[in-house]
Structures are given as structure tokens and as C-alpha cells.
Design a protein around this motif. Structure first.
Motif, PDB file in Angstrom:
ATOM      1  N   GLU A  16       0.847  -1.195   0.000  1.00  0.00           N
ATOM      2  CA  GLU A  16       0.000   0.000   0.000  1.00  0.00           C
ATOM      3  C   GLU A  16       0.881   1.242   0.000  1.00  0.00           C
ATOM      4  OE1 GLU A  16      -3.709   0.448   1.306  1.00  0.00           O
ATOM      5  OE2 GLU A  16      -3.744  -1.275  -0.029  1.00  0.00           O
ATOM      6  N   MET A  17       0.403   2.295  -0.655  1.00  0.00           N
ATOM      7  CA  MET A  17       1.037   3.604  -0.516  1.00  0.00           C
ATOM      8  C   MET A  17      -0.007   4.591   0.004  1.00  0.00           C
ATOM      9  SD  MET A  17       3.314   5.976  -3.096  1.00  0.00           S
ATOM     10  CE  MET A  17       2.052   6.507  -4.234  1.00  0.00           C
ATOM     11  N   ALA A  18       0.361   5.333   1.042  1.00  0.00           N
ATOM     12  CA  ALA A  18      -0.501   6.395   1.568  1.00  0.00           C
ATOM     13  C   ALA A  18       0.281   7.694   1.496  1.00  0.00           C
ATOM     14  CB  ALA A  18      -0.916   6.099   3.004  1.00  0.00           C
ATOM     15  N   VAL A  19      -0.305   8.685   0.843  1.00  0.00           N
ATOM     16  CA  VAL A  19       0.364   9.974   0.647  1.00  0.00           C
ATOM     17  C   VAL A  19      -0.459  11.051   1.339  1.00  0.00           C
ATOM     18  CG1 VAL A  19       1.235  11.629  -1.035  1.00  0.00           C
ATOM     19  CG2 VAL A  19       1.274   9.184  -1.566  1.00  0.00           C
ATOM     20  N   VAL A  20       0.214  11.846   2.166  1.00  0.00           N
ATOM     21  CA  VAL A  20      -0.465  12.907   2.906  1.00  0.00           C
ATOM     22  C   VAL A  20      -0.294  14.213   2.141  1.00  0.00           C
ATOM     23  CG1 VAL A  20      -0.705  14.044   5.141  1.00  0.00           C
ATOM     24  CG2 VAL A  20       0.240  11.738   5.013  1.00  0.00           C
ATOM     25  N   TYR A  21      -1.403  14.910   1.914  1.00  0.00           N
ATOM     26  CA  TYR A  21      -1.328  16.217   1.259  1.00  0.00           C
ATOM     27  C   TYR A  21      -1.956  17.271   2.150  1.00  0.00           C
ATOM     28  CZ  TYR A  21      -0.097  14.055  -3.193  1.00  0.00           C
ATOM     29  OH  TYR A  21       0.544  13.362  -4.182  1.00  0.00           O
ATOM     30  N   ALA A  22      -1.330  18.444   2.175  1.00  0.00           N
ATOM     31  CA  ALA A  22      -1.948  19.607   2.805  1.00  0.00           C
ATOM     32  C   ALA A  22      -2.909  20.167   1.774  1.00  0.00           C
ATOM     33  CB  ALA A  22      -0.890  20.643   3.175  1.00  0.00           C
ATOM     34  N   HIS A  23      -4.189  19.798   1.883  1.00  0.00           N
ATOM     35  CA  HIS A  23      -5.093  19.992   0.754  1.00  0.00           C
ATOM     36  C   HIS A  23      -5.794  21.350   0.758  1.00  0.00           C
ATOM     37  CE1 HIS A  23      -8.883  19.335   2.930  1.00  0.00           C
ATOM     38  NE2 HIS A  23      -8.324  18.317   3.516  1.00  0.00           N
ATOM     39  N   LYS A  24      -5.059  22.390   0.466  1.00  0.00           N
ATOM     40  CA  LYS A  24      -5.698  23.691   0.300  1.00  0.00           C
ATOM     41  C   LYS A  24      -6.702  23.663  -0.848  1.00  0.00           C
ATOM     42  CE  LYS A  24      -2.086  26.842   1.915  1.00  0.00           C
ATOM     43  NZ  LYS A  24      -1.201  27.936   1.487  1.00  0.00           N
ATOM     44  N   THR A  25      -6.331  22.994  -1.943  1.00  0.00           N
ATOM     45  CA  THR A  25      -7.196  22.939  -3.115  1.00  0.00           C
ATOM     46  C   THR A  25      -7.133  21.551  -3.723  1.00  0.00           C
ATOM     47  OG1 THR A  25      -5.474  23.544  -4.706  1.00  0.00           O
ATOM     48  CG2 THR A  25      -6.656  25.356  -3.640  1.00  0.00           C
ATOM     49  N   VAL A  84      -5.671   5.067  -7.033  1.00  0.00           N
ATOM     50  CA  VAL A  84      -6.178   5.580  -5.759  1.00  0.00           C
ATOM     51  C   VAL A  84      -7.331   4.694  -5.308  1.00  0.00           C
ATOM     52  CG1 VAL A  84      -7.355   7.504  -4.631  1.00  0.00           C
ATOM     53  CG2 VAL A  84      -5.485   7.950  -6.228  1.00  0.00           C
ATOM     54  N   THR A  85      -7.258   4.217  -4.081  1.00  0.00           N
ATOM     55  CA  THR A  85      -8.318   3.341  -3.575  1.00  0.00           C
ATOM     56  C   THR A  85      -9.157   3.993  -2.494  1.00  0.00           C
ATOM     57  OG1 THR A  85      -6.787   2.352  -1.967  1.00  0.00           O
ATOM     58  CG2 THR A  85      -7.015   1.250  -4.106  1.00  0.00           C
ATOM     59  N   GLU A  86      -8.650   5.042  -1.852  1.00  0.00           N
ATOM     60  CA  GLU A  86      -9.425   5.695  -0.805  1.00  0.00           C
ATOM     61  C   GLU A  86      -8.824   7.055  -0.484  1.00  0.00           C
ATOM     62  OE1 GLU A  86     -12.161   6.501   0.418  1.00  0.00           O
ATOM     63  OE2 GLU A  86     -12.689   4.440   0.963  1.00  0.00           O
ATOM     64  N   ALA A  87      -9.609   7.903   0.167  1.00  0.00           N
ATOM     65  CA  ALA A  87      -9.140   9.232   0.586  1.00  0.00           C
ATOM     66  C   ALA A  87      -9.791   9.568   1.928  1.00  0.00           C
ATOM     67  CB  ALA A  87      -9.503  10.283  -0.456  1.00  0.00           C
ATOM     68  N   TRP A  88      -8.985  10.024   2.890  1.00  0.00           N
ATOM     69  CA  TRP A  88      -9.487  10.352   4.232  1.00  0.00           C
ATOM     70  C   TRP A  88      -9.034  11.747   4.641  1.00  0.00           C
ATOM     71  CZ3 TRP A  88     -12.985   7.075   5.913  1.00  0.00           C
ATOM     72  CH2 TRP A  88     -12.908   5.724   5.554  1.00  0.00           C
ATOM     73  N   PRO A  89      -9.955  12.633   4.987  1.00  0.00           N
ATOM     74  CA  PRO A  89      -9.544  13.944   5.518  1.00  0.00           C
ATOM     75  C   PRO A  89      -9.268  13.846   7.010  1.00  0.00           C
ATOM     76  CG  PRO A  89     -11.929  13.869   5.336  1.00  0.00           C
ATOM     77  CD  PRO A  89     -11.427  12.527   4.852  1.00  0.00           C
ATOM     78  N   SER A  94      -5.025  18.098   6.385  1.00  0.00           N
ATOM     79  CA  SER A  94      -4.373  17.134   5.511  1.00  0.00           C
ATOM     80  C   SER A  94      -5.361  16.090   5.017  1.00  0.00           C
ATOM     81  CB  SER A  94      -3.208  16.448   6.236  1.00  0.00           C
ATOM     82  OG  SER A  94      -3.648  15.891   7.460  1.00  0.00           O
ATOM     83  N   ILE A  95      -5.004  15.473   3.907  1.00  0.00           N
ATOM     84  CA  ILE A  95      -5.807  14.375   3.371  1.00  0.00           C
ATOM     85  C   ILE A  95      -4.872  13.205   3.088  1.00  0.00           C
ATOM     86  CG2 ILE A  95      -5.633  15.224   0.993  1.00  0.00           C
ATOM     87  CD1 ILE A  95      -8.477  14.074   0.574  1.00  0.00           C
ATOM     88  N   PHE A  96      -5.280  12.009   3.521  1.00  0.00           N
ATOM     89  CA  PHE A  96      -4.525  10.791   3.254  1.00  0.00           C
ATOM     90  C   PHE A  96      -5.107  10.137   2.003  1.00  0.00           C
ATOM     91  CE2 PHE A  96      -3.120  11.539   7.452  1.00  0.00           C
ATOM     92  CZ  PHE A  96      -2.022  10.743   7.707  1.00  0.00           C
ATOM     93  N   LEU A  97      -4.328  10.110   0.941  1.00  0.00           N
ATOM     94  CA  LEU A  97      -4.729   9.404  -0.275  1.00  0.00           C
ATOM     95  C   LEU A  97      -4.065   8.032  -0.259  1.00  0.00           C
ATOM     96  CD1 LEU A  97      -4.572  11.995  -3.188  1.00  0.00           C
ATOM     97  CD2 LEU A  97      -6.589  11.018  -2.136  1.00  0.00           C
ATOM     98  N   VAL A  98      -4.874   6.996  -0.398  1.00  0.00           N
ATOM     99  CA  VAL A  98      -4.390   5.626  -0.344  1.00  0.00           C
ATOM    100  C   VAL A  98      -4.353   5.061  -1.757  1.00  0.00           C
ATOM    101  CG1 VAL A  98      -4.711   3.373   0.730  1.00  0.00           C
ATOM    102  CG2 VAL A  98      -5.506   5.443   1.905  1.00  0.00           C
ATOM    103  N   ALA A  99      -3.267   4.386  -2.095  1.00  0.00           N
ATOM    104  CA  ALA A  99      -3.113   3.881  -3.462  1.00  0.00           C
ATOM    105  C   ALA A  99      -2.454   2.510  -3.462  1.00  0.00           C
ATOM    106  CB  ALA A  99      -2.286   4.856  -4.302  1.00  0.00           C
TER     107      ALA A  99
END
Length: 982
Positions: free
Chosen positions: A652-661, A679-684, A704-709
Motif C-alpha cells: 500500500e502507498m498512503a500519501v499525505v497532502y496539505a489539501h488547500k485545493t 487511488v483506492t481511498e481518501a481520508w480527511p 491534511s488528506i490521506f490518499l491511499v493507493a
């Protein structure tokens, strides 16, 4: 494992995790944030959830009996209960051990399938089989790999930045390697047991011992530079001389009649540019010392006639008004009026004086503590004799110290970024040594001198070189902590009455009134306090038995073989949000002088690596922002390709983004797709302190948002018409799930957009019917359209309306846009790029003849490259608003509503005539009122979020709906020439 869907792909209790992550921000003891500053470090509990969720199958919590729907529901409930127990800071040892068991059991099953040989948890614990390997390729402050270690994994931390690498060594390697007592240690001085034998309790004890050893040496050498201050309460009484008292007492003791200095408050100054004046102009911005209930203290500036320099008087009152002056009424934006002649020392003049090295400093006051009594004592600098100020001696002391040690003041250049994060360079502060005054430089260099002596002492007592390297490196962090709270960038925090950091944010703006700490004292900002924090972190990290691996290298070229890692979990830099390399030079130049010889491979350069850093900094591309953005995205694409190379097929890869936009990270998601990920899931996740209000006055999002891939199998091409129904199904499910979890607003939109991208990213290429590839921007618009339409339907359901053409979904485009913007972004501004994506998703135009930002009845206001939604207070006084024109065409519901709200507040008797002319659909009008005034737009359950003017008036309208709509008489109050509804 036949069904290896992971928990992070199915369900996480994100509301509970967010709440604990926010609480964690206020916890200090033992937390790695107290070891060394690093910017945008994620809360440990959020990282713990990501690691656990990425390695544990969702099926673990699903019961065997019951219908599929019931088993799914119970499984999620069971998972939520456990994850909530696990994600507490610092955490229950028993629960963490249970989580380790879950992870190792799942890993053993995967290894059995991979190798064809039976692997047990016992095999893994005994070292006969590998533990799960977790990589963070942008490891920064080390939060993610630390939690991977805590959960029993092999953690690998990679970063290009030497300062981050040192922090990681002191967090992930040294405490685990040297944290336990060493029974083989011989011939070393240190703590003694009852038998008189040396007893080293591990690295924490060693750091305590050597830290105090260094501090004692520093106090002996420069303690006289921080002399005790005579207590005004003892004026006229006999005082014991400090020098005599300290002959028989510890240096920390304070004799009767004296105060311990905590901090020195300074203002920068320039000479007045009026040639007939030439007085010293203080550039102080504000003079608050204490702002607490019934205790207001500030410095009053006095300009004596016939003098050329002001002095400052300490004034205390029981109220702010009682001070008799405004403590904030001084310089503005670097412009200060001369207190003697009134000539303004404007910003250009101040900058010119800075470059000419004529900016100076004036001591305003000394903050002290009274032994045995709480609170601070504030002493005007002019009431203290010059020999007790000691700062005047420091220039000569600095020269002698440099000559004696061969050390140097940092002359390395301050490198600014395109956003001007290091604003100080505009004022001639272009070298790192210039942000410290003479006494601060003497202090830091004396600490380095003492550390060198400690290293020699340890070597003479038999410590091994690697042990010396570890202990000295950890102790060097104490010097970093002192520098952070003892520069001309540090500010006095008047509400807490303590010393702030040099980095209040990830910038160094110009500070006009700064605070200099007394690092040899015992209060906030002192070395002893800093050492306590470091020792606590060493003890905390030493409790983790698995040791990490740290590597300093680029994420675009990972030094590991293919299919090495079971999970890649990382928090990459986000465009130009944080200029890590530029600002970390602040610490680099001091660490280089302190322990650079112990880590020569990392401190050989003048500053931290800039060229290979993944940030969108235009200064590195000739000022071209487009090139900078492209270069950043290219580096991130290479990093994702490398992540795919080293990740196992089932990983699994989980990438954290500071999701301003959505626009920024959607581009990165496309890079992930092209690198072979789906991408399999996204969690704020909200990772900020609860003091940050998320109300209607700003477009604040979860931080932040965790995008799972996962790695995509094959290179299948998808047809757009086939992908779209799948997208709609995913989004509907996500909206329902997250809405029921209490997620709303922009957090809901962005999480659903992230999850919706699954339909796009599961294909290597998505095509139209004619074979043309669907660009990422188009698909993002499609995803956002489906998300917003689904949310609008759910809003209709929430307010009791229908979901068809007579509900919110059947509104005119302008009103749909207005409701959705309010729901998503509140009253916040939006960058043009993001606003365009949002407009496309709601099928409206922003600009042009029919654009919502055009014409006299515009719904949006455009200011430069940003858009802001207008409310009824701005639009409603237009008599023609909401009324059909000569063409007989009806007007948007939002126009009718805004006119109605304005009349309700200003001219209620005119409402019947307006309703007769406008002829609104009352069912739709009420639904819009209910949607805009509903809990989701009021800040939900946050009681401390104040309603906007629009929400307040909406509440009045809904409370009086029948009376207003049926033309009945309503009670009004004639006030100030206007009629207002009571």
C-alpha cells in the motif's frame, strides 16, 4: 491472503482520530516536537492510524455470522472501537502490543503466500522472518517512521535535508540503539549507585549528564553576562552582594533582594532622517508585556525634551483602557515616526539603513522572576545601571572567544524563496550570523566550545567513538533549541508571558521588537528547560525496541531494490508551501559548527541542498513560476515511480497532502496514476488544535488528506462512458459514509473527490469514444461535478425537500452555485484556478457577459486572482434585484432571497410588494433558506463559531416564515431611520 483489502481502504474513525490529533498538539512532555523544530510535522496518532490501517486487513474485524450488510456494519464498528483506543497519545502499551500482534499476524499470512512456506508470528519476532518494512521517502521530522517502529515494523526514513536527517537519527536510531543501560560500560564517570559504582541508565541518562556538564561549563564562562537584577521591593534595604552570595551557593541560587533575569526586550532603531534632528528612532511595533484579566502591563514611550533617545516606562493597570495609551500604536509595516520631530522613518529609509549596517538596537525592559513566587516582574531598562545590563561587554568577549576557539560567526548567506519567506533580507540581514546580537552569539559559540570539551572528556573516559557521536549529536539539539528562542527573531508572548520561537510560522519576517532569552536561567527558553525536553524524548523513544534505518538521499533515486517494502507512507512537500531547505539553514549553520566534524558527509556544503529539493520555488528557475511548478511535478512523478519500484505488488502507498485545493494535488494524483498507482481511498484528517475555528468567516479545511493507493495491475485502457457510472457509484457511497460520520463542507468535498479519482486512476489511460485521451483536468471536473450534485441531493434530504427538480437539485445554476460554495468554502476566498474547477463542476461561468462575477448583480467579487462570494448585505439594496425584467424571465432564487433578507433587515413593510413582483417559488425559496441556515453551514456542533450576518437574518426569516409570506403584520422597531424586524 485471498481478500487483502486493508482497513485504510475500508473504514477509519476519522472524526475521533482528528479530535485526538488536535489534542496531541497541546501535549508537550516526551513528544518529538520538543526535540527539535520541524515544520508541518504530522501528529503521531494520525501517522499511527495510517501505518496500522495500511498493514491490517479490513476482514480482521468482520464477524463470521450474519448477512453481508450486517457483517460489514459490525466490522466497521469493531474497527472503529479498536482504532480509537489505539490512536491515543502517547498510547496504552497493552493496546499498542495488541496492534503489533494484528500487524505481524497479517504479515505472517502474506509471507506464507509469497514464499509458499509457513511463517508464524514467532518466526518474525525471533528474527527468522522479516518484519513488515515501511518507507517514508520524505521523512522530515520522523513522525511516520517513529509510529511504524512503535507498531513493530522495520521503518526506513529518507530525506535530502541534513537537518532532518540529524533529527531522524536522534529519534529513530540513537534512542533505540543506546537507550537501554549498558552493563559493559567501564571506567566512566557518571551517576553512582549505592555501592559507588557507575550506573548509566541508557542514552537519556547520558544526555542528561553531558548536557548538564556542558551547561555548567557555559555558566562558569559567561554567567556574568546575565547578572542578577536588584529587586525594587528591596529598595532601601540591605542586599547581599551577588558575588559574595554565590561563593557558598549554587549558581542557580538567587540571593535575597535580587531577581533572576528571564528575558531582555529590545527594539530595533534607526537614526532620524531629518538632518536637523538625528535622534534615535525606535522601530518598536507594540509594547505589550502582559495581557491577562485584570493585569495589563505595557511599556510607555517617553521622549524627553532636549534628548535624542527615548526611554520606556513600565505601566500597569487593571484594564486596557486604564493604561492611558495604546501599546500597539507605534510602527506600522516598518514605518515609524520620530518621537522628537515627527519625521517618518519610512520603510525604504529603514531598508537602506539596514543595508548600510546602521540598524541598531535599544534595550527597553528586562523580564525577571522572583524566587519562590509565581509571575513575572518587569523592570525598565533605564532603571538598571549599565554594569548590570552586561550586553555592552559582549563585542570584546566575542572577539576573544573566536580567537581562542577558532570558531566563526555564521557568514553563510540567507537564501530567500520566491514567496519571500525570509523577508528579513530586504533589510540588509543577508547572513545567518546577523540575526543574533553579540550576547546571543557569545552564548551559542560558548555552548559549542563546551560541547567540544565534553567530547574530549568522554573520549578520555573510555567511551567508544560511535557512542560519543550519538550522545554529542543529541546534546547538540540543545543548542538548536536555544538558537530558536534566542535570536533577534524571537518575540515576547504577552498572553502567556513567555519567550516565543524564532519560527512562529515557516517564515522569518522582520521583527521590530524582539526578545533575548537568558538561556542560563530556569524559565521558558532556558537551556535547562530545553534539556529536560530532550531527555524526555530520549526516554520515550528508547521504549521502542525496534531500531530504524535513516538515509540521506533523494526520493527520486531510492537506494533500495525492487519490491522491498510492504508499505510506503509519506508526507511529501506540497508545491511552495514550506521552503524547507531555505529556512532549515537557520539550524544547519549551527549544527555544522557543533557536530559537523562527526557527520562530515552531511555538513560539507555551505548550506542545505537546494537544487535537488522537491519544492516549486521560482527563484531556482530564473523567476519562472511555470517552470518551477513543472520541475516540482516532474520530481514528484519520479519519486512516485521510485515508490512503485520499491513497493511490493501487494503493498500500500498512503500519501499525505496539505489539501488547500483539489487542483494542486489532483495534478499529483495524475502523476501517481502515470507511475502505475490506483487511488483506492481518501481520508480527511484535521490535525490542528481545536482553537482554530472552522466557521463561515474562512475557508478553513482539515489540514491534511490521506490518499491511499495500490500498484495497478496491467495497463488497461478505460472508456469514459464506462468509467462515469462507476465514478457516480463511488461518490454516492462516500458522501453517505462521510456525512454519517459528521464530515462536512470542504473536507467532505475534497475527500469525495479523492475517492472518486479511483475510477480514473485504475486505468493507465482513459479515452473518449473517439480514442482521444481524457486529460486529468477534465476528469477532475467530472469528479467534482458528481460530488457536488450528490451533496446537493443530500442537502435536499436533510432539509426535508425532494431530490428531483423541485428540490435543491432543480435550482437555477446561480443558486446551486451559491449554496454549494457556501457549504464548501463558507465566506472564504478561493484562488482562480480552484474557483474555475468549482464553477465547471456546477455548470456556471465566472467571467464574461453571463459570468457570476460580471454585471451589476454579480454574485462573486473578483480581486486580482481570487474570488469571494457576496452576501445580501452587499447585494440586497438593489430595488431591481430578484424582480423579472421586461423580458418576463424569472431571476435566480438567490437574487430573490438576498433582496428579501435585505428588506427584512431594513424595510419590512415593503416585503409584500416585492413578493408580488418577484413571484418566487416559495417551496424552493424555503429550501434554500433552510440549506443556507442549516447546521452544516453554521459550523455544525462547534458552539464557539459565531453566525454570519446572513445566517442571523436567515434565522429571523425562517422563524417568521408564515407571517412574512402571508403578508401579515410583523413587529418592527424604528431605529436610526430604518425599520428592523424584531
Amino acid at each position: 491472503m485471498s481478500n487483502d483489502k486493508r482497513l485504510i481502504e475500508d473504514y477509519l474513525p476519522i472524526v475521533a482520530i482528528s479530535a485526538e490529533a488536535s489534542r496531541e498538539k497541546s501535549v508537550r512532555k516526551g513528544h518529538i516536537s520538543t526535540l527539535h523544530l520541524w515544520w508541518a510535522r504530522r501528529p503521531l496518532v494520525a501517522c499511527r492510524a495510517a501505518v496500522y490501517g495500511a498493514l491490517v486487513p479490513a476482514s480482521r474485524f468482520v464477524p463470521n455470522a450474519g448477512s453481508d450488510e450486517k457483517k460489514k456494519s459490525l466490522g466497521r464498528a469493531n474497527a472503529a472501537k479498536f482504532v480509537e483506543r489505539l490512536c491515543k497519545y502517547p498510547g496504552n502499551a497493552g493496546v499498542i502490543a495488541e496492534a503489533q500482534g494484528h500487524i505481524l499476524e497479517a504479515h505472517a499470512e502474506r509471507l506464507t503466500e509469497e514464499t509458499g512456506k509457513k511463517v508464524t508470528v514467532e518466526d518474525i519476532v525471533a528474527g527468522k522472518a522479516p518484519r513488515p518494512k515501511v518507507l517514508d521517502m520524505f521523512a522530515g521530522g520522523g513522525a511516520i517512521p517513529l509510529e511504524a517502529l512503535r507498531l513493530g515494523c522495520e521503518a526506513y526514513a529518507l530525506d535530502l535535508n541534513p537537518v532532518a536527517h540529524i533529527i531522524q537519527l536522534c529519534t529513530l536510531v540513537y534512542p533505540q540503539k543506546y537507550g537501554k543501560p549498558d552493563p559493559t560500560a567501564r571506567g566512566m564517570t557518571g551517576p553512582k549507585n549505592a555501592k559507588g559504582e557507575t550506573t548509566w541508565g541508557g542514552l537519556a541518562d547520558e544526555v542528561r549528564y553531558w548536557g548538564e556538564w556542558v551547561l555548567k561549563k557555559v555558566k562558569a564562562e559567561i554567567g556574568d553576562l546575565y547578572p542578577l537584577i536588584p529587586d525594587p521591593e528591596h529598595k532601601g534595604k540591605k542586599q547581599i552582594l551577588q558575588a559574595d552570595y554565590l561563593k557558598d551557593h549554587a549558581t542557580d541560587d538567587v540571593p535575597p533582594g535580587y531577581l533572576m533575569p528571564v528575558a531582555y526586550l529590545w527594539t530595533r532603531t534607526v537614526i532620524c532622517k531629518n538632518p536637523n534632528c538625528k535622534a534615535t528612532v525606535p522601530l518598536v511595533k507594540q509594547t505589550w508585556l502582559c495581557k491577562k484579566d485584570k493585569r495589563y502591563i505595557a511599556l510607555k514611550m517617553i521622549a524627553p525634551r532636549g534628548k535624542k533617545q527615548v526611554h520606556f516606562e513600565v505601566v500597569e493597570a487593571g484594564s486596557e483602557a486604564g493604561l492611558g495609551f495604546d501599546p500597539t500604536g507605534f510602527s506600522k509595516g516598518g514605518n515609524a515616526a520620530c518621537p522628537f520631530c515627527g519625521t517618518v522613518a519610512d520603510s525604504d529609509h529603514v531598508k537602506a539603513e539596514g543595508f548600510a549596517e546602521r540598524l541598531d538596537e535599544q534595550l527597553m525592559a528586562i523580564v525577571c522572576s522572583r524566587p519562590g513566587r509565581p509571575g513575572r516582574v518587569y523592570i525598565s531598562a533605564d532603571s538598571v545601571s549599565s554594569e548590570l545590563r552586561a550586553d555592552v561587554q559582549c563585542r570584546r568577549r566575542l572577539e576573544l572567544l573566536l580567537k581562542d576557539t577558532g570558531l566563526s560567526v555564521p557568514t553563510e548567506p540567507i537564501i530567500n524563496d520566491a514567496k519571500g519567506a525570509l523577508f528579513i533580507v530586504l533589510y540588509g540581514i543577508t547572513k545567518w550570523g546577523q540575526i543574533f546580537n553579540d550576547r546571543q552569539l557569545v552564548c551559542l559559540l560558548t555552548f559549542i566550545k563546551a560541547m567540544r570539551l565534553a567530547e574530549q572528556q568522554a573520549r578520555s573516559q573510555g567511551f567508544a567513538d560511535d557512542h560519543i557521536k550519538a550522545a554529542n549529536t543529541v546534546v547538540s539539539l540543545l543548542m538548536s533549541k536555544i538558537a530558536n528562542r534566542n535570536s533577534t527573531q524571537s518575540m515576547w508572548q504577552n498572553t502567556a508571558e513567555k519567550i516565543g520561537q524564532s519560527f512562529g510560522r515557516q517564515t522569518l519576517a522582520m521583527v521590530w521588537d524582539f526578545v533575548e532569552s537568558n538561556p542560563l536561567g530556569v524559565s521558558s527558553g532556558s537551556a535547562s528547560e530545553g534539556l529536560d525536553g530532550i531527555v524526555d524524548v530520549m526516554s520515550h523513544c528508547a521504549s521502542i525496541s525496534v531500531r530504524g534505518t535513516t538515509v540521506r538521499s533523494s526520493a527520486t533515486s531510492l537506494p533500495w531494490e525492487e519490491e522491498t517494502f510492504d508499505a510506503v507512507i509519506t508526507d511529501p512537500p506540497y508545491y511552495d508551501n514550506v521552503p524547507y531547505a531555505d529556512i532549515s539553514d537557520f539550524f544547519y549553520v549551527w549544527l555544522k559548527r557543533a557536530v559537523g566534524h562527526l557527520h562530515s558527509e552531511h555538513f560539507a556544503a555551505e548550506g542545505t541542498p537546494k537544487k535537488g529539493e522537491a519544492v516549486a520555488d521560482a527563484t531556482r528557475h530564473g523567476g519562472d513560476k511555470v517552470k518551477a511548478k513543472r520541475a516540482y511535478e516532474d520530481m514528484m512523478a519520479k519519486a512516485f515511480q521510485e515508490a512503485g519500484r520499491v513497493l511490493k505488488p501487494t503493498g500500500e502507498m498512503a500519501v499525505v497532502y496539505a489539501h488547500k485545493t483539489t487542483l494542486g494535488w489532483a495534478t499529483l494524483v495524475d502523476a501517481m496514476r502515470r507511475a502505475g498507482f490506483t487511488v483506492t481511498e481518501a481520508w480527511p484528517l484535521d490535525t490542528e488544535m481545536k482553537g482554530r475555528l472552522r466557521g463561515m468567516e474562512s475557508a478553513a479545511l482539515a489540514s491534511s488528506i490521506f490518499l491511499v493507493a495500490r500498484k495497478r495491475e496491467g495497463a488497461e485502457t478505460g472508456n469514459f462512458e464506462v468509467v462515469k457510472p462507476e465514478l457516480e457509484q463511488i461518490v454516492r457511497e462516500r458522501v453517505e459514509t462521510l456525512w454519517d460520520m459528521g464530515i462536512s463542507g470542504a473536507d467532505l468535498v475534497i475527500a469525495c473527490v479523492g475517492a472518486g479519482l479511483r475510477a480514473f486512476t485504475r486505468f493507465a489511460r482513459v479515452e473518449y469514444a473517439n480514442g482521444e485521451e481524457v486529460p486529468a483536468e477534465r476528469f477532475l471536473t467530472e469528479v467534482e461535478t458528481v460530488v457536488l450534485e450528490t451533496i446537493l441531493a443530500r442537502l435536499s434530504k436533510e432539509v426535508g425537500g425532494k431530490t428531483g427538480q423541485t428540490g435543491l437539485a432543480g435550482l437555477d445554476p446561480a443558486t446551486r452555485f451559491y449554496v454549494l460554495w457556501r457549504y464548501t468554502y463558507g465566506a472564504g476566498e478561493l484562488d482562480a484556478g480552484e474557483a474555475i474547477i468549482f464553477a465547471n463542476g456546477t455548470h456556471v461561468e465566472l467571467d464574461g457577459h453571463a459570468g457570476l462575477a460580471s454585471g451589476s448583480n454579480a454574485v462573486l467579487e473578483k480581486i486580482k486572482a481570487k474570488y469571494r462570494l457576496l452576501d445580501f448585505t452587499t447585494r440586497g439594496d438593489d430595488e431591481k434585484l430578484g424582480v423579472p425584467g421586461d423580458d418576463g424571465i424569472g431571476r435566480p432564487v438567490v437574487d430573490m432571497l438576498h433582496r428579501l433578507l435585505w428588506l427584512l433587515e431594513h424595510k419590512p413593510p415593503k416585503i409584500p410588494d416585492f413578493l408580488a413582483d418577484a413571484k418566487p417559488n416559495l417551496e424552493q425559496l424555503k429550501l434554500v433558506c433552510q440549506a443556507l441556515g442549516g447546521p452544516a453551514l453554521k459550523g455544525g456542533e462547534l458552539k464557539d463559531v459565531s453566525p454570519t450576518a446572513e445566517q442571523s437574518t436567515l434565522g429571523k426569516l425562517l422563524a417568521n416564515w408564515s407571517a412574512v409570506m402571508e403578508g401579515q403584520q410583523v413587529k418592527t422597531d424604528k431605529k436610526a431611520g430604518q425599520e428592523r424586524l424584531l
